[in-house]
Design a protein around this motif. Sequence first.
Motif, PDB file in Angstrom:
ATOM      1  N   GLY A   1       0.816  -1.215   0.000  1.00 44.89           N
ATOM      2  CA  GLY A   1       0.000   0.000   0.000  1.00 44.89           C
ATOM      3  C   GLY A   1       0.845   1.259   0.000  1.00 44.89           C
TER       4      GLY A   1
ATOM      5  N   TYR B   1      -5.309   0.833   5.260  1.00 42.74           N
ATOM      6  CA  TYR B   1      -5.130  -0.224   4.273  1.00 42.74           C
ATOM      7  C   TYR B   1      -6.487  -0.703   3.776  1.00 42.74           C
ATOM      8  CZ  TYR B   1      -0.261  -0.633   5.836  1.00 42.74           C
ATOM      9  OH  TYR B   1       1.052  -0.380   6.146  1.00 42.74           O
TER      10      TYR B   1
ATOM     11  N   GLU C   1      -5.268  -5.216   0.754  1.00 46.48           N
ATOM     12  CA  GLU C   1      -3.916  -4.966   1.272  1.00 46.48           C
ATOM     13  C   GLU C   1      -3.719  -5.650   2.612  1.00 46.48           C
ATOM     14  OE1 GLU C   1      -3.111  -0.586  -0.814  1.00 46.48           O
ATOM     15  OE2 GLU C   1      -3.997  -0.730   1.185  1.00 46.48           O
TER      16      GLU C   1
END
Length: 327
Positions: free
Chosen positions: A70, A238, A242
């Motif tokens: 990310g 996130y 992710e």
Amino acid sequence: MGLHTVFNDNLTGPQDIYDLLERGQITPSEAVALFIKFEECKDNLPFPANSKDKPVSIDEIMKELDSLIGLTKVKKLVKELRAFIEIQKCREKEGLTTEPLVMHMIFKGNPGTGKTTVARILGNIFKEMGLLQKGHLVEVERADLVGEYIGHTAQKTREQIKKALGGILFIDEAYSLARGGEKDFGKEAIDTLVKAMEDYKDNLILILAGYEKEMEDFLKSNPGLKSRFPIHIDFTDYSIDELMEIAKLMLDKREYKLSDTAFNILKEILLKQKYKNQDKLGNARLVRNLIEKAIRRQAVRLVQQKGVTREDLMLITEDDIRGVEEE
């Protein structure tokens, strides 16, 4: 375990162990073992303990940044900062007007979204580019800066500043310094920090970090601060995908894997948690906690099973993961 096994992958000292723990790449028990090993081996390290004197190129540091899951906008901004510094140095060599290299920053985002890790990487980049002498990171919070009586706070704050000279002073939950009002000693810490930013402008970078809303309110409460921090970086939560990727990395590191059903159950748990805890989901700590609970559950299940195979030891099943968030 040999010295080079323990201190591989740029693992040079205690703070690197903290970073691995925060990213969920090692368990708390593994961290303790590494701390013990570090204390045993530090006198024989081929480079100074807890330093960044081990040769490393800018490209290697940027690869470390790119390897983080990310943080797309963060990575883009860091690359812009690197390019900006390089071009200003080129302009200086050619006798052209240059922009001031003021690198004090505000990091806004929920806990566990990579703020400390990125700050450490920035320190390494700035050191290699000649902007900082050491590039190390000193991480503090209110209790490390604010004292209990008049004059004590300035002393404590100056001690932390001294430790950070040549590197980055990273203040987590920085807004807590302004929560007590005019009579609170936190104001004394802020005043001392502001003075240090001027006194050591070529040898210190200050990063203030915390929740987005609280940091915005903090800057509004002290207008003089905002102008001193030209760089603001937002660390977004996130995404579910992710977080699942982080989970896979954590499991791979420990030589575990999820069954297909367990994978889907973990994803469902994260989705539910997202809507229950909007301000807490976006971090790797939640994933790490869920994974560690599932691993303990698997151990309880397997210890009662006869004929445990290698595959059994590696596999996290739906029974191990289901309902783990409720424990």
